[in-house]
Design a protein around this motif. Structure first.
Motif, PDB file in Angstrom:
ATOM      1  N   SER A  12       0.884  -1.268   0.086  1.00  0.00           N
ATOM      2  CA  SER A  12      -0.002  -0.009  -0.084  1.00  0.00           C
ATOM      3  C   SER A  12       0.898   1.013   0.007  1.00  0.00           C
ATOM      4  O   SER A  12       1.985   1.316   0.460  1.00  0.00           O
ATOM      5  N   TYR A  13       0.299   2.350  -0.740  1.00  0.00           N
ATOM      6  CA  TYR A  13       1.324   3.631  -0.758  1.00  0.00           C
ATOM      7  C   TYR A  13       0.543   4.543  -1.429  1.00  0.00           C
ATOM      8  O   TYR A  13      -0.731   4.219  -1.857  1.00  0.00           O
ATOM      9  N   ALA A  14       1.017   5.708  -1.296  1.00  0.00           N
ATOM     10  CA  ALA A  14       0.440   7.127  -1.869  1.00  0.00           C
ATOM     11  C   ALA A  14       1.374   7.869  -2.347  1.00  0.00           C
ATOM     12  O   ALA A  14       2.697   7.858  -1.671  1.00  0.00           O
ATOM     13  N   GLY A  15       1.414   8.627  -3.353  1.00  0.00           N
ATOM     14  CA  GLY A  15       2.325   9.490  -3.878  1.00  0.00           C
ATOM     15  C   GLY A  15       1.699  10.424  -5.008  1.00  0.00           C
ATOM     16  O   GLY A  15       0.739  10.339  -5.422  1.00  0.00           O
ATOM     17  N   THR A  16       2.604  11.385  -5.176  1.00  0.00           N
ATOM     18  CA  THR A  16       2.306  12.418  -6.408  1.00  0.00           C
ATOM     19  C   THR A  16       3.486  12.329  -7.189  1.00  0.00           C
ATOM     20  O   THR A  16       4.707  12.251  -6.748  1.00  0.00           O
ATOM     21  N   PHE A  17       3.281  12.423  -8.704  1.00  0.00           N
ATOM     22  CA  PHE A  17       4.076  12.147  -9.547  1.00  0.00           C
ATOM     23  C   PHE A  17       3.954  12.881 -10.798  1.00  0.00           C
ATOM     24  O   PHE A  17       2.942  13.524 -11.036  1.00  0.00           O
ATOM     25  N   ILE A  18       5.134  13.192 -11.556  1.00  0.00           N
ATOM     26  CA  ILE A  18       5.103  14.304 -12.698  1.00  0.00           C
ATOM     27  C   ILE A  18       5.306  13.032 -13.897  1.00  0.00           C
ATOM     28  O   ILE A  18       6.028  12.480 -13.908  1.00  0.00           O
ATOM     29  N   TYR A  19       4.446  13.545 -14.807  1.00  0.00           N
ATOM     30  CA  TYR A  19       4.594  12.581 -16.149  1.00  0.00           C
ATOM     31  C   TYR A  19       4.793  13.668 -17.259  1.00  0.00           C
ATOM     32  O   TYR A  19       4.340  14.596 -17.454  1.00  0.00           O
ATOM     33  N   GLU A  20       5.896  12.978 -18.031  1.00  0.00           N
ATOM     34  CA  GLU A  20       6.392  13.930 -19.222  1.00  0.00           C
ATOM     35  C   GLU A  20       6.350  13.184 -20.313  1.00  0.00           C
ATOM     36  O   GLU A  20       6.833  11.854 -20.434  1.00  0.00           O
ATOM     37  N   ARG A  21       5.735  13.712 -21.360  1.00  0.00           N
ATOM     38  CA  ARG A  21       5.617  13.032 -22.459  1.00  0.00           C
ATOM     39  C   ARG A  21       5.515  13.782 -23.776  1.00  0.00           C
ATOM     40  O   ARG A  21       4.682  14.788 -23.735  1.00  0.00           O
ATOM     41  N   ASN A  22       6.374  13.643 -24.781  1.00  0.00           N
ATOM     42  CA  ASN A  22       6.303  14.315 -25.978  1.00  0.00           C
ATOM     43  C   ASN A  22       6.380  16.016 -25.687  1.00  0.00           C
ATOM     44  O   ASN A  22       5.776  16.777 -26.362  1.00  0.00           O
ATOM     45  N   GLY A  23       7.095  16.226 -24.743  1.00  0.00           N
ATOM     46  CA  GLY A  23       7.431  17.797 -24.300  1.00  0.00           C
ATOM     47  C   GLY A  23       6.280  18.445 -23.402  1.00  0.00           C
ATOM     48  O   GLY A  23       6.388  19.475 -23.006  1.00  0.00           O
ATOM     49  N   SER A  24       5.155  17.666 -23.261  1.00  0.00           N
ATOM     50  CA  SER A  24       4.346  18.157 -22.034  1.00  0.00           C
ATOM     51  C   SER A  24       4.432  17.452 -20.825  1.00  0.00           C
ATOM     52  O   SER A  24       4.876  16.346 -20.588  1.00  0.00           O
ATOM     53  N   PHE A  25       3.777  18.146 -19.890  1.00  0.00           N
ATOM     54  CA  PHE A  25       4.046  17.597 -18.514  1.00  0.00           C
ATOM     55  C   PHE A  25       2.611  17.675 -17.940  1.00  0.00           C
ATOM     56  O   PHE A  25       1.704  18.544 -18.215  1.00  0.00           O
ATOM     57  N   SER A  26       2.303  16.674 -16.786  1.00  0.00           N
ATOM     58  CA  SER A  26       1.185  16.632 -16.213  1.00  0.00           C
ATOM     59  C   SER A  26       1.312  16.117 -14.638  1.00  0.00           C
ATOM     60  O   SER A  26       2.410  15.404 -14.599  1.00  0.00           O
ATOM     61  N   THR A  27       0.480  16.441 -13.794  1.00  0.00           N
ATOM     62  CA  THR A  27       0.704  15.735 -12.492  1.00  0.00           C
ATOM     63  C   THR A  27      -0.171  15.013 -12.052  1.00  0.00           C
ATOM     64  O   THR A  27      -1.399  15.381 -12.341  1.00  0.00           O
ATOM     65  N   HIS A  28      -0.057  14.036 -11.178  1.00  0.00           N
ATOM     66  CA  HIS A  28      -0.756  12.971 -10.808  1.00  0.00           C
ATOM     67  C   HIS A  28      -0.727  12.532  -9.292  1.00  0.00           C
ATOM     68  O   HIS A  28       0.476  12.583  -8.734  1.00  0.00           O
ATOM     69  N   THR A  29      -1.881  11.820  -8.920  1.00  0.00           N
ATOM     70  CA  THR A  29      -1.606  11.415  -7.467  1.00  0.00           C
ATOM     71  C   THR A  29      -2.137   9.895  -7.663  1.00  0.00           C
ATOM     72  O   THR A  29      -3.209   9.805  -8.299  1.00  0.00           O
ATOM     73  N   VAL A  30      -1.622   9.078  -6.993  1.00  0.00           N
ATOM     74  CA  VAL A  30      -2.030   7.840  -6.852  1.00  0.00           C
ATOM     75  C   VAL A  30      -1.989   7.240  -5.476  1.00  0.00           C
ATOM     76  O   VAL A  30      -1.296   7.626  -4.693  1.00  0.00           O
TER      77      VAL A  30
END
Length: 289
Positions: A12-30
């Protein structure tokens, strides 16, 4: 690598990460809660319109907008049953040293393909849990195609409220396999070494309602899907597109029953996807291909 394989669904875990693809960025929590053999995972995008996915034991239960509406029941995002010994035939594994991600000590591992038909990886695995805190997908010449990197990560129990989907998460309509055609009358005459048929089904096209054959192939790390849809005389041109690591190749194929559009989608080099698209043949004999 064996620790990583065992860790994916057992903690079990929780976290926030940055996703980079094709020069664009997005942020997510899981958030992920693991209890025995069961897992419940919620992924929430923090940028733009609310967007989330809820998975229970690897099955998608709801998703924002129409994401994965036509996904067959039981189809997970990735193949968890990794066989490291088998993968060593197609990839080289090298430890490159200690690392630190999201304030946590990690070990860096490079996974290099032995041929031109798949991409390489650089994984930074949490020292305590062996979960990936940073993942880089690398192209044929080592160029960065995709990055996933945690900025905050914590192990341990997750608040059950955080695992409840929001109003934008729409229930996924799974295909009823009892009423659908399970057998797919297609196979590939050529696959990269190590790739095998993982699953197949026949589903209705959301756009036309026509039956579409779907086949999923993978080598344990790389994965792709093949879609075959009858054209019934429609004028559709071939196409090839790439966005970051994901390619989509469409080829018109002539058969005795009429023309079919073959579309290959996956995170493999463009040339590999094109060769697979051109190799699709009628018939179900995939063994030994």
């Amino acid at each position: 690598m064996n620790r990583f394989v065992a860790a994916e669904d057992s903690q079990s875990y929780a976290g926030t990460f940055i996703y980079e693809r094709n020069g664009s960025f997005s942020t997510h929590t899981v958030w992920q809660a693991a209890e025995g053999e069961h897992t419940r995972q919620r992924l929430l995008q923090l940028d733009g319109p609310p967007s989330e996915v809820l998975l229970v034991d690897g099955d998608i239960r709801c998703a924002s907008a129409q994401l994965a509406v036509q996904m067959p029941s039981g189809q997970a995002w990735s193949d968890k049953a990794l066989d490291v010994a088998a993968l060593s035939q197609w990839y080289d594994f090298h430890l490159i040293g200690d690392s630190r991600v999201a304030g946590r000590p990690a070990e860096a591992l490079v996974v290099r393909p032995k041929d031109q038909h798949r991409y390489g990886f650089e994984l930074h695995l949490d020292h305590e849990s062996a979960l990936p805190l940073k993942s880089l997908l690398l192209g044929e010449s080592g160029q960065l195609l995709e990055r996933l990197q945690y900025t905050q990560f914590s192990l341990g129990s997750v608040d059950p409220q955080q695992l409840q989907p929001g109003p934008s998460c729409e229930p996924v309509k799974a295909i009823d396999e009892q009423s659908g055609e399970k057998a797919v009358a297609w196979h590939s005459d050529w696959l990269p070494p190590g790739f095998r048929l993982l699953d197949s089904n026949v589903r209705s096209s959301p756009a036309s309602g026509e039956p579409v054959s779907w086949l999923s192939y993978g080598d344990g790390l790389a994965r792709l899907s093949v879609f075959l849809e009858p054209l019934h005389g429609a004028a559709v041109a071939d196409a090839r597109n790439q966005m970051g690591p994901t390619v989509a190749v469409s080829k018109r194929l002539t058969t005795t029953d009429g023309d079919v559009m073959v579309t290959v989608v996956g995170e493999v080099p463009l040339g590999t996807a094109e060769r697979i698209a051109l190799s699709m043949r009628a018939g179900t004999d995939q063994e030994g291909k």
